[in-house]
Design an enzyme around this catalytic site. Structure first.
Site, PDB file in Angstrom:
ATOM      1  N   SER A 278    -106.884  14.523 -53.464  1.00 60.49           N
ATOM      2  CA  SER A 278    -106.435  15.878 -53.786  1.00 60.49           C
ATOM      3  C   SER A 278    -107.648  16.750 -54.095  1.00 60.49           C
ATOM      4  CB  SER A 278    -105.459  15.848 -54.970  1.00 60.49           C
ATOM      5  OG  SER A 278    -104.820  17.094 -55.107  1.00 60.49           O
ATOM      6  N   ASN A 279    -107.457  17.874 -54.736  1.00 58.23           N
ATOM      7  CA  ASN A 279    -108.573  18.758 -55.101  1.00 58.23           C
ATOM      8  C   ASN A 279    -108.254  19.473 -56.409  1.00 58.23           C
ATOM      9  OD1 ASN A 279    -107.107  21.277 -54.469  1.00 58.23           O
ATOM     10  ND2 ASN A 279    -107.150  20.440 -52.395  1.00 58.23           N
ATOM     11  N   ARG A 280    -109.202  20.310 -56.862  1.00 66.03           N
ATOM     12  CA  ARG A 280    -109.099  20.886 -58.206  1.00 66.03           C
ATOM     13  C   ARG A 280    -108.263  22.166 -58.281  1.00 66.03           C
ATOM     14  NH1 ARG A 280    -113.394  22.707 -60.800  1.00 66.03           N
ATOM     15  NH2 ARG A 280    -114.797  22.905 -59.041  1.00 66.03           N
TER      16      ARG A 280
ATOM     17  N   ALA B 185    -104.560  25.174 -51.580  1.00 64.54           N
ATOM     18  CA  ALA B 185    -105.766  24.444 -51.167  1.00 64.54           C
ATOM     19  C   ALA B 185    -105.283  23.153 -50.513  1.00 64.54           C
ATOM     20  CB  ALA B 185    -106.642  24.142 -52.374  1.00 64.54           C
TER      21      ALA B 185
END
Ligand code: CTP
Length: 406
Positions: A209-211, A276
């Site tokens: 995943s991402n922030r 995102a």
């Protein structure tokens, strides 16, 4: 726009014009507004709390208040619920503290807690209004979405004359009405907004995943709803509660997001892809938990580019994308806009601290397919959301006339 039933906070600071706040308060209460007055220590030297208490019919907040008390906490909560916060008169000192987020007394603390529109009515003597420090502080506040009225010109308390006089109550009430009138410029629009990260499973307990926090996309959804749009919000996992009134479609993976987007696409007039999306997913996610303390090679495969696909379908919707860049922001963003064939791109530099990913503020560049570029100053994501929405309408309208002219 009636002021009846509106909850207002009236902050009064230490200017000779503090006595004029008494007349303003009387006017506001006569119009039916509920007003809680907050006096700074110096304001209290010009006009005592009893006058404000009598006219507002409510206790007056002063710094004699113990900031740790339950009452104080409740009054900070009141700032969160107020329809508007008014600071009248606002001294140069108050403008400076508000511009820099200083919270060293009750009023400046309330200003940080406030979630509603803020109107500042400056009054100051001796040419202070033109001082570069004051000019810069006013610009900062305005960029952040605070409405700062221009003072009137004329005779000042010191005997000098110039710009710095407290405006007439009617002008202040009019500005307040405008501030409270809901802008319904998105009435009739159907917005499809994506937000948050996606999660791509590696095995039943792990994922890529991402922030992304989702704050930008959720902010856009809330702002669009406020401005009269119907909103479908398709979001990956976040900690945020969806805004009431939105059709909310929670998803996990990029493929789920793609399906949901395509399903809701045909009715949308504007698509905003703030999500995102993870660029890659595991090619063969494991059905069982991957064991062991050994080297592991994960084979990744690219996810579908949802934004490019949406633009390619040419449904007639105005398509807005986001670009997270770490260098050559404008050039990379322009290339991305063209490659994906979208109408508007919101680019931010994710290498900068305090903006973009997982931050409360953002500083973005808006690029449109017709060659236009606009840089927005750093501001809270809620204000960025409103600016993006306004720009979307403006660019779409300009594009429509260009087509008609050709
Ligand atoms: N996007 C998308 N589907 C993907 C990847 C991105 O719809 N698989 C959308 C995002 O929602 C965003 C825009 O594309 O609106 C740009 O995302 P970004 O991560 O900046 O760009 P990428 O296309 O992933 O390009 P790169 O990572 O090479 O910069």
């Amino acid at each position: 726009m009636s002021l009846a039933g509106r909850e207002l906070i009236l902050g009064v600071t230490g200017s000779i014009a503090a006595y004029k706040a008494v007349y303003l308060l009387r006017e506001l209460t006569q119009l039916g507004a509920g007003v809680t007055v907050c006096l700074t220590e110096h304001a209290g030297e010009f006009v005592g709390p009893l006058t404000f208490r009598t006219l507002s019919g409510r206790p007056v907040l002063t710094d004699l208040f113990d900031p740790q008390s339950a009452d104080a906490v409740e009054h900070v909560a009141l700032a969160e619920r107020a329809h508007a916060v008014l600071v009248a008169p606002a001294t140069a000192n108050l403008l400076a503290k508000a511009a820099h987020g200083i919270a060293d007394d009750f009023l400046t603390t309330l200003l940080l807690a406030a979630r509603s529109p803020v109107l500042m009515v400056p009054a100051m003597d001796g040419g202070m209004w033109e001082h570069p420090a004051v000019v810069a502080n006013v610009a900062t506040l305005r960029a952040r979405g605070v409405t700062v009225l221009e003072p009137d010109a004329g005779a000042l308390a010191s005997g000098l004359s110039g710009k710095g006089r407290f405006p007439e109550p009617d002008a202040i009430v009019e500005a307040l009405r405008r501030l409270l009138a809901p802008v319904r410029d998105f009435a009739g629009e159907r917005l499809l907004i994506t937000a948050g990260p996606t999660r791509e499973p590696i095995d039943p307990v792990r994922y890529i995943s991402n922030r992304s926090s989702g704050k930008m996309g959720y902010g856009l959804a809330a702002a669009a709803l406020r401005r009269g749009a119907q909103v479908t919000l398709i979001a990956g996992p976040t900690q945020i509660t969806p805004p009431p009134g939105a059709v909310f479609v929670p998803v996990q993976t990029a493929e789920e997001m793609r399906e949901a987007v395509l399903q809701h696409l045909s009715s949308a007039t504007v698509v905003i892809k703030a999500a995102a999306v993870a660029d890659y997913r595991a090619k063969h996610p494991s059905a069982a938990k991957i064991k062991g303390k050994r080297d592991l090679t994960l084979e990744l495969t690219p996810n579908p580019d949802i934004l490019a696909e949406v633009a390619g379908r040419r449904t007639g919707a105005f398509v807005v994308g986001f670009a997270a860049e770490t260098h050559d922001v404008a050039a990379n963003a322009r290339a991305k806009l063209e490659a994906k064939g979208i109408d508007l791109l919101v680019a931010n530099d994710v290498s900068q601290r305090g903006i973009g990913f997982d931050a409360d503020e953002n500083e973005v560049l808006l690029l449109d397919r017709w060659g236009g570029t606009r840089a927005l100053p750093r501001m809270p994501k809620s204000a960025v959301a409103d600016a993006i929405l306004s720009h979307t309408l403006a660019v779409r309208a300009a594009a429509a006339t260009r087509k008609a002219v050709r």
